[in-house]
Enzyme design. Structure first.
Site, PDB file in Angstrom:
ATOM      1  N   ASP A  56      -7.235   2.118   4.485  1.00 13.45           N
ATOM      2  CA  ASP A  56      -8.616   2.232   5.338  1.00 13.45           C
ATOM      3  C   ASP A  56      -8.500   2.836   6.498  1.00 13.45           C
ATOM      4  O   ASP A  56      -7.339   3.641   7.152  1.00 13.45           O
ATOM      5  CB  ASP A  56      -9.038   0.913   5.653  1.00 13.45           C
ATOM      6  CG  ASP A  56      -8.148   0.108   6.719  1.00 13.45           C
ATOM      7  OD1 ASP A  56      -7.004   0.287   6.306  1.00 13.45           O
ATOM      8  OD2 ASP A  56      -8.738  -0.492   7.442  1.00 13.45           O
TER       9      ASP A  56
ATOM     10  N   GLU B 191      -6.871  -2.561   7.655  1.00 16.51           N
ATOM     11  CA  GLU B 191      -5.829  -2.541   8.595  1.00 16.51           C
ATOM     12  C   GLU B 191      -6.636  -2.359  10.093  1.00 16.51           C
ATOM     13  O   GLU B 191      -6.236  -2.707  11.014  1.00 16.51           O
ATOM     14  CB  GLU B 191      -4.705  -1.770   8.500  1.00 16.51           C
ATOM     15  CG  GLU B 191      -3.636  -1.892   9.684  1.00 16.51           C
ATOM     16  CD  GLU B 191      -3.633  -1.005  10.703  1.00 16.51           C
ATOM     17  OE1 GLU B 191      -2.817  -1.302  11.735  1.00 16.51           O
ATOM     18  OE2 GLU B 191      -4.470   0.061  10.939  1.00 16.51           O
TER      19      GLU B 191
END
Lengths: 356, 356
Positions: B76, B130
């Site tokens: 991400d 994350e």
């Protein structure tokens, strides 16, 4: 077909009339209905000349008396906070605007209806947008468009003052005191400069402030210098590069705007100071004969006004002015706003005696 | 018919593959497209066993080697900031995720495709979420659901670290330090208690903080205690009854969570302190043979990691772990995020040599 304005019955007692006014919603910028109702009620009184400007309504006698008094009140309220309609509880009337200041407006309407041959000429001013930014203030706009309608020997502003005379008012000034730094990631904070940490001396100086309490015309004023807001921060992992402390200076009416600004800039020397708002106070003017006569007529008691009110607008026009209205100002803008009914009836009675 | 996942061509060079990954938008909570693409690419490699959990993809060799290494990277990114698609400028690749951390993901994909018979068994973990609250973190979720997939003798997290080894990481803790007061109208400020003024000693103590810089396994860490936010204020004419200073403590990995909390509570003694976030750091673990061998293989240079990273999750599982990935972490989360292409190719080359 336009919706007819709510009907105000000026033959009712002053407390019931207050209730009627309270039940016409009139949050700032939405005063048309109440202004229409007041306008219509005043138009029905043949001894008055009515002038309308926006949602501000002016009604005057013109009897050629030696003296003219302005009696003024605003028609708007702060936003509704689950405190409408009006509700009676014993001797207390509860609801938005009961205190600030439809009790005062009701007294004005009763004077307009009942005192048809006053000993002084009277100018009643019901005005819009007092509770919002002063650019919208109906009294300010009237002073610009029709200053002759505000001309008088004396003015009474019916702001809540516990049905006693509160003279003059303190000024108010707002500033942003700003610190700057340099952003960095908070995991490597030593690479940045923390603007919030740099605000420490601003707060320390505010803690050290000693309030001046000057005595003016026998009244003791009381200054105040306070942070009313503080903000800073970018994200939870970023060293912030700006912090702003919003400071409100309430200053006694023996200071003018320039003096107030100089004081604040000196107080925060070394910091970036931006003035965001400024309104000068008003001297009590108790040395003026019209003011003295009024104070004596309503019992001789007089206190200083700490909060800023539109009396300052009259002072700026050279008209001595006082606050005198029903309600405790501590309950203005509160959810449980209320007014003792006795305040309203007492103000009505004392003003009728003074004007008869 | 479902939309086919974007195709990743693992025969391309590692920089072009980084570009392909960057051009698949994958802001946190919207990683499905990139996870599908990575999943499909890994499924095509017969020497790997692929496991999917949400948008986290795990691929393992199972060659019965003496040692197993985890190589992990998140899929991400932070939100798009007018910095897509990827753009080449000389030797630099620009765009969201180039640095944090699709360069690292591309290296992982090239290792997966090209090193079919590694000298150590490898577990590749491409994980989701994350950059947001840790409750969503794919590595945290995997440690809960399938801890056996994270078992290893050593772990490499490909977070940007200038293509060098950064060992361990500092812990991070957030607290709200709160003052309370009593509201009053700012025109009568002496009737209230100003909560913002009461925050002065909080900022003064932060200014007096002296950062500890302990040396651990030869690496010098550097603590930090900073206000990252401050808020207070009700309205411009109200004395505020609350002020909150948001403080971030970055602590060296020789403190555990309890020690960090005790330090902060003691530091702000006399104030109301609420812990809002806590993540322990990770010791560098350079005394462990697997770590020592890796550091030597990639050139012997090692620096301390100041920012918190997911290496701490491996440490908590008893797996020594280091950060080693392309890109300067200073450019992570910036609008002008970018990565030197040479970082990506160097990481690929050094890892291939170590694994061959």
């Amino acid at each position: 077909m336009p919706v007819p304005a709510p009907f105000l019955d000026l033959t009712l007692d002053v407390v019931t009339l207050t209730e009627q006014l309270v039940n016409i919603e009139s949050v700032s910028h939405a005063e048309e209905a109440i202004a229409d109702a007041v306008d219509a009620a005043l138009q029905s009184l043949p001894h008055l000349t009515v002038t309308r400007r926006g949602n501000t309504v002016v009604a005057r006698t013109d009897l050629g008396r030696d003296e003219r008094v302005v009696i003024a009140g605003h028609l708007d309220t702060v936003p509704i906070n689950d405190n409408l309609p009006a509700r009676r509880d014993g001797d207390i009337l509860h609801g938005l605007g009961t205190c600030d200041m439809k009790g005062g407006d009701a007294v004005m309407l009763k004077l307009a209806a009942d005192v048809t041959e006053p000993n002084r000429d009277i100018t009643f001013i019901f005005y819009e947008a007092e509770e919002v930014d002063s650019v919208y203030n109906g009294l300010r706009l009237l002073a610009e468009s029709d200053p002759e309608l505000m001309t008088a020997d004396f003015a009474i502003l019916m702001e809540p003052s516990n049905a006693a005379v509160e003279a003059g008012c303190q000024g108010t000034m707002r500033v942003d005191v700003r610190t700057t730094g340099e952003r960095s990631h908070s995991a490597r904070s030593w690479r940045g400069v923390n603007a919030i940490h740099k605000a420490a001396p601003i707060l320390a100086r505010l803690n050290d402030f000693v309030a001046r309490q000057p005595v003016i015309d026998g009244l003791t004023y009381h200054e105040g210098l306070n942070a009313t807001g503080i903000r800073g921060g970018v994200a939870g992992n970023v060293i912030p590069d700006e912090c702003v402390v919003e400071v409100n200076f309430r200053f006694a009416p023996d200071r003018d705007e320039a003096n107030a600004e100089a004081f604040v800039r000196d107080f925060f020397e070394g910091f970036d100071v931006t003035v965001t708002d400024m309104a000068a106070g008003a001297l009590p003017g108790l040395d003026r004969p019209a003011a003295t006569a009024f104070v004596e007529a309503v019992g001789g008691q007089v206190a200083p006004k700490f909060g800023w009110t539109d009396v300052a607008r009259f002072t700026a026009l050279g008209v001595p002015a006082v606050n005198f209205g029903p309600g405790d100002p501590m309950f203005a803008h509160k959810q449980d706003e209320h007014v003792p009914m006795e305040h309203i009836t007492r103000c009505e009675q004392q003003l009728k005696e003074w004007l008869a």
